[in-house]
Design a protein around this motif. Structure first.
Motif, PDB file in Angstrom:
ATOM      1  N   MET A  20      -2.193  21.473  -1.220  1.00  0.00           N
ATOM      2  CA  MET A  20      -3.301  20.935  -1.999  1.00  0.00           C
ATOM      3  C   MET A  20      -3.397  21.552  -3.393  1.00  0.00           C
ATOM      4  N   SER A  72       0.090  16.904  -3.180  1.00  0.00           N
ATOM      5  CA  SER A  72      -1.072  16.511  -2.380  1.00  0.00           C
ATOM      6  C   SER A  72      -1.286  15.008  -2.440  1.00  0.00           C
ATOM      7  N   LYS A  73      -1.027  14.413  -3.588  1.00  0.00           N
ATOM      8  CA  LYS A  73      -1.211  12.972  -3.682  1.00  0.00           C
ATOM      9  C   LYS A  73      -0.206  12.232  -2.798  1.00  0.00           C
ATOM     10  N   MET A  97      -1.524  12.532   0.684  1.00  0.00           N
ATOM     11  CA  MET A  97      -2.701  11.686   0.927  1.00  0.00           C
ATOM     12  C   MET A  97      -2.303  10.220   1.082  1.00  0.00           C
ATOM     13  N   VAL A 154      -5.170   7.874   2.794  1.00  0.00           N
ATOM     14  CA  VAL A 154      -6.352   8.108   1.959  1.00  0.00           C
ATOM     15  C   VAL A 154      -6.194   7.294   0.671  1.00  0.00           C
ATOM     16  N   CYS A 202      -5.789   6.191  -2.979  1.00  0.00           N
ATOM     17  CA  CYS A 202      -5.383   6.969  -4.154  1.00  0.00           C
ATOM     18  C   CYS A 202      -5.264   6.083  -5.394  1.00  0.00           C
ATOM     19  N   LYS A 228      -9.670  12.654   7.049  1.00  0.00           N
ATOM     20  CA  LYS A 228      -8.230  12.339   7.103  1.00  0.00           C
ATOM     21  C   LYS A 228      -7.440  13.323   6.257  1.00  0.00           C
ATOM     22  N   ALA A 229      -7.963  13.614   5.062  1.00  0.00           N
ATOM     23  CA  ALA A 229      -7.278  14.556   4.174  1.00  0.00           C
ATOM     24  C   ALA A 229      -7.217  15.934   4.816  1.00  0.00           C
ATOM     25  N   VAL A 275     -13.079  17.634  -0.872  1.00  0.00           N
ATOM     26  CA  VAL A 275     -12.234  16.492  -1.224  1.00  0.00           C
ATOM     27  C   VAL A 275     -12.980  15.698  -2.290  1.00  0.00           C
ATOM     28  N   PHE A 298      -8.988   8.928  -3.962  1.00  0.00           N
ATOM     29  CA  PHE A 298      -8.745  10.373  -3.872  1.00  0.00           C
ATOM     30  C   PHE A 298      -8.399  10.927  -5.246  1.00  0.00           C
TER      31      PHE A 298
END
Length: 653
Positions: free
Chosen positions: A115, A121-122, A125, A130, A132, A263-264, A276, A288
């Protein structure tokens, strides 16, 4: 997990004090670390033990991992709390703490590592489902690739430091012609601030809200969220006002964002406090943004609406205890709001300020909380972030919380350094903010030319009070109040008060029993002194009684103007300088700092507005430009030099 007995706080300022308050209340011993600049700071005085870790620059002190580990060893600490900023999201620091047998109060090394990279991290995700924002998060970092990807994404777009935060290494780009220069600046800030110049690109959302979800996980696989915070009121991507709950939140949207945050968290088996962050558009669609693997600056607003102590939760979870609540047991009550108090001058494009705190009197009222690490006489140095503290209020409704917070901002006395206090009060009183109708573009859209961003011109009342206090100094009577003074009635005394390039003439006539008459350019005021001490004066002006804090130092006075401070100089006996210049060929440092780039050399031609030098102070880069056209006559600094406020850097003729 072993029990914790003594906690080393690897931080400084208000967050170090905040952590110690809870830790000590729970019976833990605490250890502070400090640089040479912080030897007498409140967080040091508050701790059970304190250890020096190096000189003032952060790389040699608060980012000096070997020195911090040595401090833990010498003090006998068995746990380390990183706070926020500095090493709080440094995976290597968490790793070496574990290797040294220290309990790291935070998530796993793996979660921090993943993270801590906006790029990685993207990707994670997206894999976790998640939502984005469209962008580029690839490993290729050359200009050609980034230019090509920017064309694919489209403008406007955001450049972001992959390892960054707090607005550093972040740039909004409107066209392809701007991109190369902005990439260069973003890389430089990212490398200097985080030791990593990796960047990502993202489509820029126009006027979204910034809404974040507070997560908490334990070592037994439980993960919950504690509602949301709206952090949309920002300046240059740095949060200024935060509140909970979000003014436009619905039950359905909160649940959807909470589930996305879970979820993250589950994707990295998250343990401890984490946040988050999402961008929320006008349609109610969210994306996100990033995950912060630490306690947030704005955590108090969540504490106030949940009735929980998040630092206590962190310590309990670090000891291996389960989460105290389940998701169904989390309750949100009332509304909370927070502002960040910065040492910066909005009238000088928010230039960070250094200097000595002459007066610090936090507002004391029901419903307000002030988290800080300040004391009178303390020096604000150029080495650290300019945030001085946080003012927080809670109410049964949003309006009650706002009203209480406004009063706290207006009543908190800070003298000696300029701050954003006047701006904070105006933000809290703006009609659209009161209605809850704002986005991340709120300050830029409504305060680009607001009067609170211009130099404060003293009112007749302020000039009158300052004149009266300079009169007090001239009598050299400090033990008795003004009300006991006598003077020849009807004999006027003339004063000239100055602020920067401006001067104001006043005239004072002293009467009996503490009564005075002060005349300014446009008003004559009757003043009756009720009480006067070296810290404050209570005076009745035209029948209205008021108290004003102040500090006198030689020919200067710092006067509290509710809110904010006014610094005036007694120039009554000073020689008037008849020479004035529109622009100058002498470039001086606007504050203490370090030279990170010199873009010109002696003998080269320069034009007005040309970038000459880049100064780094308080974790941000400040471009310094030429004031006139001419030829560079003398360069008196080089990269790496530490410079003082008003020090001459170069001269153009």
């Amino acid at each position: 997990m072993p029990a914790i007995h003594k906690i080393l706080i690897a931080n400084r300022g208000e967050i170090a004090c905040r952590i110690q308050r809870t830790a000590q209340a729970l019976g833990y011993r605490t250890v502070a670390v400090f640089s040479d600049a912080d030897a007498d700071a409140p967080h040091v005085q508050m701790a059970d033990q304190a250890v020096r870790i190096g000189p003032a620059p952060v790389q040699q002190s608060y980012l000096n991992i070997p020195a911090i580990l040595d401090a833990a060893h010498r003090s006998g600490a068995d746990a380390v709390h990183p706070g926020y900023g500095f090493l709080s999201e440094n995976a290597e620091f968490a790793r070496v703490c574990e290797q040294a047998g220290l309990t790291f109060v935070g998530p796993s090394v793996e979660a921090i590592e993943l993270m801590g990279s906006k790029r990685l991290s993207k990707i994670a995700m997206l894999d976790a489902g998640v939502p984005c924002i469209a962008g580029y998060q690839g490993s290729a970092q050359d200009d050609a690739t980034l230019l090509r990807e920017a064309e694919r994404i489209g403008y406007p777009l955001m450049i972001k430091a992959s390892a960054g935060g707090g607005g550093r290494g972040m740039r909004l780009v409107h066209s392809a012609s701007e991109l190369p220069a902005q990439l260069r600046t973003a890389r430089s800030e990212a490398l200097n601030g985080f030791g990593n110049d990796e960047l990502i690109l993202e489509q820029a959302l126009i006027e979204p809200r910034h809404v974040e979800i507070q997560l908490f996980g334990d070592q037994h696989g439980h993960l919950i969220y504690l509602g949301e915070r709206d952090c949309s009121v920002q300046r240059r991507h740095q949060k200024v006002i935060e509140e909970a709950p979000c003014p436009v939140m619905t039950t359905e949207l909160r649940q959807a964002m909470g589930e996305a945050a879970l979820k993250a968290g589950r994707a990295v088996n998250y343990v401890g406090a984490g946040t988050v962050e999402f961008l929320l558009d006008a349609r109610g669609v969210f994306y996100f943004l990033e995950m912060n693997t630490r306690l947030q600056v704005e955590h108090p607003v969540t504490e106030l609406i949940t009735g929980l102590d998040l630092v206590a939760w962190q310590l309990q979870i670090a000891e291996g205890q389960p989460l105290p609540l389940t998701q169904d047991q989390v309750q949100l009550n009332g509304h909370a709001m927070e502002v960040r108090l910065y040492a910066e001058d909005p009238a000088q494009d928010f230039l960070p300020q250094t200097g000595r705190i002459q007066a610090w009197e936090p507002a004391k009222q029901h419903g307000a909380r002030i988290d800080h690490g300040l004391r009178e006489g303390q020096s604000i140095s150029p080495f650290y972030d300019p945030m001085l503290g946080k003012l927080i209020a809670h109410g049964a409704t949003r309006e009650e919380a706002r009203r209480k917070l406004l009063r706290a901002v207006q009543d908190t006395v800070l003298l000696g350094v300029h701050s954003n206090q006047r701006l904070l009060a105006q933000l809290l009183q703006h009609p659209q903010f009161i209605e809850g109708k704002f986005s991340t573009a709120f300050i830029a859209g409504h305060f680009s030319d607001h009067p609170c961003l211009r130099p404060h011109s003293p009112s007749a009342e302020e000039l009158a009070v300052a004149t009266l206090l300079f009169y007090q100094r001239s009598t050299q009577v400090h033990r008795a109040p003004l009300s006991g003074w006598r003077n020849n009635a009807g004999v006027p005394l003339h004063y000239r008060l100055g602020l920067d390039e401006q001067n104001w003439n006043t005239q004072l006539i002293a009467g009996a029993q503490g009564r005075f008459q002060v005349q300014t350019a446009d008003r004559t005021l009757e003043l009756n002194v009720i009480d006067c001490t070296p810290r404050a004066i209570t005076v009745e002006i035209d029948g209205v009684r008021q108290r004003r804090a102040y500090r006198l130092e030689a020919e200067h006075i710092w006067l509290f103007t509710q809110p904010g401070n006014l610094r005036l100089e007694d120039r009554t006996h000073a020689v008037i300088d008849s020479q004035t210049t529109v622009s100058s060929g002498t470039l001086k440092a606007p504050m203490d700092g370090a030279i990170v780039d010199v873009l010109v050399s002696e003998g080269s031609p320069v034009s007005k507005g040309q970038l000459l030098v880049v100064l780094e102070a308080m974790k941000m880069e400040h471009p310094l430009k030429a004031g006139i056209d001419g030829v560079l006559k003398r360069v008196q600094v080089k990269v790496g030099d530490q410079v003082k406020n008003r020090q001459v850097l170069l001269q153009v003729e």
